[in-house]
Enzyme design. Structure first.
Site, mmCIF file in Angstrom:
data_model
loop_
_atom_site.group_PDB
_atom_site.id
_atom_site.type_symbol
_atom_site.label_atom_id
_atom_site.label_comp_id
_atom_site.label_asym_id
_atom_site.label_seq_id
_atom_site.Cartn_x
_atom_site.Cartn_y
_atom_site.Cartn_z
ATOM 1 N N CYS A 83 0.861 -1.188 0.000
ATOM 2 C CA CYS A 83 0.000 0.000 0.000
ATOM 3 C C CYS A 83 0.891 1.229 0.000
ATOM 4 C CB CYS A 83 -0.917 -0.003 1.226
ATOM 5 S SG CYS A 83 -1.925 1.485 1.388
ATOM 6 N N CYS A 87 -5.142 6.624 -2.934
ATOM 7 C CA CYS A 87 -4.496 5.315 -3.055
ATOM 8 C C CYS A 87 -3.124 5.552 -3.672
ATOM 9 C CB CYS A 87 -5.326 4.372 -3.918
ATOM 10 S SG CYS A 87 -4.528 2.773 -4.218
#
Length: 280
Positions: free
Chosen positions: A74, A222
């Site tokens: 991530c 993101c």
């Protein structure tokens, strides 16, 4: 159990310490509970700080989506994870390396007046269909037509840490994003599902991205999705080597070097210390 709440450009996380007292199934169930926005603390994802056997790494990052599913990487998360290591005395300002399920990631951490600024070496993008994975007879999915719910989109699939789909959209209508995001995420062309990035080009050095994350839904940012969106357009010759990526929660600076390795710089903000009770 003690946690620290962080966010990176609005993408929010809980970070705590891994313990061998929990099985993987127990961790997944616990994380799904504490990530819930109404019945838990609330987070887009959860990271566990685990020891790395190799002393060349500051720590190992174990990442989970808010539904409890495991993910290899991530982008916004690793910035917060790196700042958390510094804040808890496990890493110094400057350069260090974090081990992830997507391999080692080099970190350059700076403590500025406005808070943490963290640059991450995200690695190179992968377009090979079998490595994303994507079901494609062409061996890749580059600027192809993909139909879902009666509408055809021009899409590019690539992997930057985790699988991503880049979908150009002129009008960021939230109703359409919430409709087509999960449908594309679960499209049969993607056997492990996929993160869906809706992209609008602003100039030759700026884009805007809204991401429907696999296992989390619509998020404020993101990091891997911003990198994937940047590189898809850069690879197509439509963006310069360095670009600003606007996301709902802020702006990320992303560039590709001569070897086409991707680097991302952005903030990491500590929000609160949290202690969950025995019910969790």
């Amino acid at each position: 159990m003690k946690w620290t709440k962080w966010h990176g450009a609005g993408n929010d996380f809980l970070i705590g310490d891994w313990s061998e007292n929990y099985t993987e199934a127990q961790w997944q169930a616990l994380i799904a509970k504490i990530s819930h926005r109404h019945f838990g603390v609330g987070a887009d994802g959860v990271m566990l700080v685990a020891p790395a056997e190799d002393k060349n790494f500051a720590a190992r990052m174990i990442y989970y989506n808010s539904d409890g599913s495991r993910a290899a990487m991530c982008g916004n998360g690793i910035r917060c994870f790196s700042a958390h290591l510094h804040r808890t005395g496990r890493a110094r300002e400057g350069l260090f390396t974090v081990l992830t399920d997507d391999g080692p990631k080099e970190v350059a951490l700076r403590v500025a007046d406005e808070g943490y600024q963290v640059k991450i070496s995200m690695g190179a993008a992968i377009f090979a269909a079998d490595q994303i994975p994507v079901l494609s007879v062409q061996g890749s999915m580059l600027d192809e037509n993909l139909e879902v719910l009666g509408k055809t989109f021009k899409v590019t699939a690539l992997k930057v840490g985790v699988p991503h789909l880049v979908v150009e959209m002129e009008d960021f209508d939230e109703t359409r994003i919430r409709r087509f995001g999960p449908a594309l995420e679960n499209h049969p062309a993607f056997p492990q599902k996929i993160n869906v990035n809706f992209v609008r080009q602003l100039s030759d050095s700026a884009i805007e991205v809204v991401t429907w994350e696999r296992g989390a839904g619509l998020t404020m940012a993101c990091g891997t999705g911003a990198c994937a969106s940047f590189f898809a357009l850069y690879h197509a010759g439509r963006l310069t080597r360095s670009a600003s990526v606007k996301v709902p929660g802020g702006t990320l600076d992303i560039y590709a070097d001569d070897r086409e390795e991707i680097f991302m710089t952005g903030p990491a903000v500590a929000v609160a210390e949290v202690e969950t009770l025995a019910a969790f």
